[in-house]
Design an enzyme around this catalytic site. Sequence first.
Site, PDB file in Angstrom:
ATOM      1  N   LYS A 180       0.839  -1.211   0.000  1.00 58.05           N
ATOM      2  CA  LYS A 180       0.000   0.000   0.000  1.00 58.05           C
ATOM      3  C   LYS A 180       0.872   1.258   0.000  1.00 58.05           C
ATOM      4  O   LYS A 180       0.698   2.158  -0.811  1.00 58.05           O
ATOM      5  CB  LYS A 180      -0.924   0.009   1.237  1.00 58.05           C
ATOM      6  CG  LYS A 180      -1.802  -1.234   1.354  1.00 58.05           C
ATOM      7  CD  LYS A 180      -2.712  -1.193   2.570  1.00 58.05           C
ATOM      8  CE  LYS A 180      -2.020  -1.250   3.924  1.00 58.05           C
ATOM      9  NZ  LYS A 180      -1.299  -2.514   4.194  1.00 58.05           N
ATOM     10  N   ARG A 231     -10.488   0.214   8.308  1.00 62.61           N
ATOM     11  CA  ARG A 231     -10.032  -1.120   8.703  1.00 62.61           C
ATOM     12  C   ARG A 231     -11.091  -1.908   9.431  1.00 62.61           C
ATOM     13  O   ARG A 231     -10.853  -3.061   9.800  1.00 62.61           O
ATOM     14  CB  ARG A 231      -8.858  -0.966   9.658  1.00 62.61           C
ATOM     15  CG  ARG A 231      -7.502  -0.935   8.990  1.00 62.61           C
ATOM     16  CD  ARG A 231      -6.484  -0.667  10.074  1.00 62.61           C
ATOM     17  NE  ARG A 231      -5.298  -1.432   9.894  1.00 62.61           N
ATOM     18  CZ  ARG A 231      -4.194  -0.985   9.288  1.00 62.61           C
ATOM     19  NH1 ARG A 231      -4.156   0.215   8.780  1.00 62.61           N
ATOM     20  NH2 ARG A 231      -3.144  -1.761   9.191  1.00 62.61           N
ATOM     21  N   ARG A 233      10.584  -0.274  11.450  1.00 65.11           N
ATOM     22  CA  ARG A 233       9.439   0.000  12.318  1.00 65.11           C
ATOM     23  C   ARG A 233       9.439  -0.973  13.493  1.00 65.11           C
ATOM     24  O   ARG A 233       9.800  -2.138  13.324  1.00 65.11           O
ATOM     25  CB  ARG A 233       8.141  -0.173  11.510  1.00 65.11           C
ATOM     26  CG  ARG A 233       7.759   1.066  10.755  1.00 65.11           C
ATOM     27  CD  ARG A 233       6.676   0.842   9.725  1.00 65.11           C
ATOM     28  NE  ARG A 233       5.510   0.103  10.176  1.00 65.11           N
ATOM     29  CZ  ARG A 233       4.424  -0.078   9.439  1.00 65.11           C
ATOM     30  NH1 ARG A 233       4.358   0.449   8.223  1.00 65.11           N
ATOM     31  NH2 ARG A 233       3.413  -0.780   9.899  1.00 65.11           N
TER      32      ARG A 233
HETATM   33  P1  AP5 Z   1       4.786  -1.434   1.942  1.00 57.92           P
HETATM   34  O1  AP5 Z   1       4.364  -0.767   0.686  1.00 57.92           O
HETATM   35  O2  AP5 Z   1       5.451  -0.612   2.966  1.00 57.92           O
HETATM   36  O3  AP5 Z   1       3.559  -2.243   2.582  1.00 57.92           O
HETATM   37  P2  AP5 Z   1       2.198  -1.736   3.226  1.00 57.92           P
HETATM   38  O4  AP5 Z   1       1.071  -2.419   2.532  1.00 57.92           O
HETATM   39  O5  AP5 Z   1       2.150  -0.255   3.287  1.00 57.92           O
HETATM   40  O6  AP5 Z   1       2.347  -2.408   4.654  1.00 57.92           O
HETATM   41  P3  AP5 Z   1       2.211  -1.837   6.141  1.00 57.92           P
HETATM   42  O7  AP5 Z   1       2.983  -2.773   6.998  1.00 57.92           O
HETATM   43  O8  AP5 Z   1       2.554  -0.383   6.203  1.00 57.92           O
HETATM   44  O9  AP5 Z   1       0.685  -2.033   6.390  1.00 57.92           O
HETATM   45  P4  AP5 Z   1      -0.051  -2.117   7.730  1.00 57.92           P
HETATM   46  O10 AP5 Z   1      -1.451  -2.052   7.286  1.00 57.92           O
HETATM   47  O11 AP5 Z   1       0.348  -3.253   8.570  1.00 57.92           O
HETATM   48  O12 AP5 Z   1       0.492  -0.835   8.546  1.00 57.92           O
HETATM   49  P5  AP5 Z   1      -0.077   0.657   8.747  1.00 57.92           P
HETATM   50  O13 AP5 Z   1       1.083   1.561   8.766  1.00 57.92           O
HETATM   51  O14 AP5 Z   1      -1.218   0.942   7.864  1.00 57.92           O
HETATM   52  O15 AP5 Z   1       5.721  -2.668   1.524  1.00 57.92           O
HETATM   53  C1  AP5 Z   1       6.315  -3.509   2.490  1.00 57.92           C
HETATM   54  C2  AP5 Z   1       7.745  -3.865   2.041  1.00 57.92           C
HETATM   55  O16 AP5 Z   1       7.713  -4.658   0.856  1.00 57.92           O
HETATM   56  C3  AP5 Z   1       8.607  -2.642   1.703  1.00 57.92           C
HETATM   57  O17 AP5 Z   1       9.918  -2.890   2.158  1.00 57.92           O
HETATM   58  C4  AP5 Z   1       8.542  -2.555   0.176  1.00 57.92           C
HETATM   59  O18 AP5 Z   1       9.739  -2.005  -0.356  1.00 57.92           O
HETATM   60  C5  AP5 Z   1       8.389  -4.014  -0.227  1.00 57.92           C
HETATM   61  N1  AP5 Z   1       7.528  -4.168  -1.397  1.00 57.92           N
HETATM   62  C6  AP5 Z   1       6.372  -3.489  -1.675  1.00 57.92           C
HETATM   63  N2  AP5 Z   1       5.825  -3.924  -2.841  1.00 57.92           N
HETATM   64  C7  AP5 Z   1       6.643  -4.927  -3.268  1.00 57.92           C
HETATM   65  C8  AP5 Z   1       6.595  -5.786  -4.423  1.00 57.92           C
HETATM   66  N3  AP5 Z   1       5.607  -5.668  -5.350  1.00 57.92           N
HETATM   67  N4  AP5 Z   1       7.575  -6.709  -4.571  1.00 57.92           N
HETATM   68  C9  AP5 Z   1       8.584  -6.807  -3.642  1.00 57.92           C
HETATM   69  N5  AP5 Z   1       8.675  -6.015  -2.536  1.00 57.92           N
HETATM   70  C10 AP5 Z   1       7.708  -5.086  -2.361  1.00 57.92           C
HETATM   71  O19 AP5 Z   1      -0.675   0.549  10.233  1.00 57.92           O
HETATM   72  C11 AP5 Z   1       0.149   0.325  11.342  1.00 57.92           C
HETATM   73  C12 AP5 Z   1      -0.694   0.197  12.604  1.00 57.92           C
HETATM   74  O20 AP5 Z   1      -1.375   1.430  12.867  1.00 57.92           O
HETATM   75  C13 AP5 Z   1      -1.804  -0.866  12.588  1.00 57.92           C
HETATM   76  O21 AP5 Z   1      -1.298  -2.124  12.941  1.00 57.92           O
HETATM   77  C14 AP5 Z   1      -2.763  -0.293  13.644  1.00 57.92           C
HETATM   78  O22 AP5 Z   1      -2.307  -0.565  14.951  1.00 57.92           O
HETATM   79  C15 AP5 Z   1      -2.661   1.209  13.426  1.00 57.92           C
HETATM   80  N6  AP5 Z   1      -3.675   1.721  12.469  1.00 57.92           N
HETATM   81  C16 AP5 Z   1      -3.417   2.230  11.230  1.00 57.92           C
HETATM   82  N7  AP5 Z   1      -4.561   2.566  10.620  1.00 57.92           N
HETATM   83  C17 AP5 Z   1      -5.565   2.265  11.471  1.00 57.92           C
HETATM   84  C18 AP5 Z   1      -6.985   2.359  11.395  1.00 57.92           C
HETATM   85  N8  AP5 Z   1      -7.606   2.830  10.298  1.00 57.92           N
HETATM   86  N9  AP5 Z   1      -7.697   1.921  12.461  1.00 57.92           N
HETATM   87  C19 AP5 Z   1      -7.098   1.439  13.565  1.00 57.92           C
HETATM   88  N10 AP5 Z   1      -5.769   1.326  13.707  1.00 57.92           N
HETATM   89  C20 AP5 Z   1      -5.004   1.734  12.667  1.00 57.92           C
HETATM   90 ZN    ZN Z   2       2.100   1.134   4.905  1.00 61.23          ZN
END
Ligand code: AP5
Ligand code: ZN
Length: 217
Positions: free
Chosen positions: A13, A89, A161
């Site tokens: 994402k 979410r 992270r």
């Molecule tokens: P990356 O693009 O960073 O992945 P991502 O989908 O953004 O993954 P996240 O871990 O950020 O998602 P998440 O939903 O767990 O965390 P969020 O920050 O939203 O890619 C990952 C890696 O793979 C990178 O190193 C990249 O280079 C590599 N990569 C990407 N595409 C690739 C490909 N095609 N091929 C190979 N490699 C690739 O949320 C964090 C926390 O915040 C949650 O756990 C929760 O506690 C809280 N939170 C956030 N939003 C909410 C909400 N709406 N409600 C409640 N709590 C919330």
């Molecule tokens: Zn992310």
Amino acid sequence: LRTILMGPPGAGKGTQAPRIRDEYCVCHLATGDMLREQIAKKTELGKVAKKILDAGELVNDDIMVGIIKDQLENNPTCKNGFVLDGFPRTIPQAEKLDAMLSDRKEKLDNVVQLQIDDQLLISRITGRLVHPASGRTYHKEFQPPKKPMTDDVTGEPLVQRSDDNADTLRKRLVTFHQQTGPVVEYYKAKGLWHGIDAAQSPSVVWDNLSKVFRAPP
Ligand code: AP5
Ligand code: ZN
């Protein structure tokens, strides 16, 4: 363009959303990035959020909805539309987003889910490096920075992270399937949902995303 990018932790994402932002001149609202900013600033919300993020659980719906509402109302870069990354979410978040948009007489164009098997995510998550100030994302193996542990643009250090470890990932995946799974059904029922294979390279994923955005509603 008004779109939602869904998908499990590590699906890509945060890799794809900035490209959507730049290509369509919309704002990129990443709720995880916003929470990490609060944690870095050690605000009251940041203190509460830190424990929840590290446990792989979800922050309270009302807080998250409040953050998005504030951005949609006050962030001038959201005038042309938005890409939501990490929101909604839960079903209550999705329902409140609908209410917010209908108050603004706006509609979602589509919801895209980056689909990938859980077992492919561990290496993505444990190899990820981020530039905290910009949210720019790299991968030790799949998308290495030009200089080790250094942001290509600013030259500042990259970090991992605190929730990017195997234990927390396991919990984040359970949370995703249990609480965000129903959101997929919610958008399928509205005819807005599209699935994309996220195990492909970033450029192939981008091509497939563009096809969804170009398709007539
Ligand atoms: P990356 O693009 O960073 O992945 P991502 O989908 O953004 O993954 P996240 O871990 O950020 O998602 P998440 O939903 O767990 O965390 P969020 O920050 O939203 O890619 C990952 C890696 O793979 C990178 O190193 C990249 O280079 C590599 N990569 C990407 N595409 C690739 C490909 N095609 N091929 C190979 N490699 C690739 O949320 C964090 C926390 O915040 C949650 O756990 C929760 O506690 C809280 N939170 C956030 N939003 C909410 C909400 N709406 N409600 C409640 N709590 C919330
Ligand atoms: Zn992310």
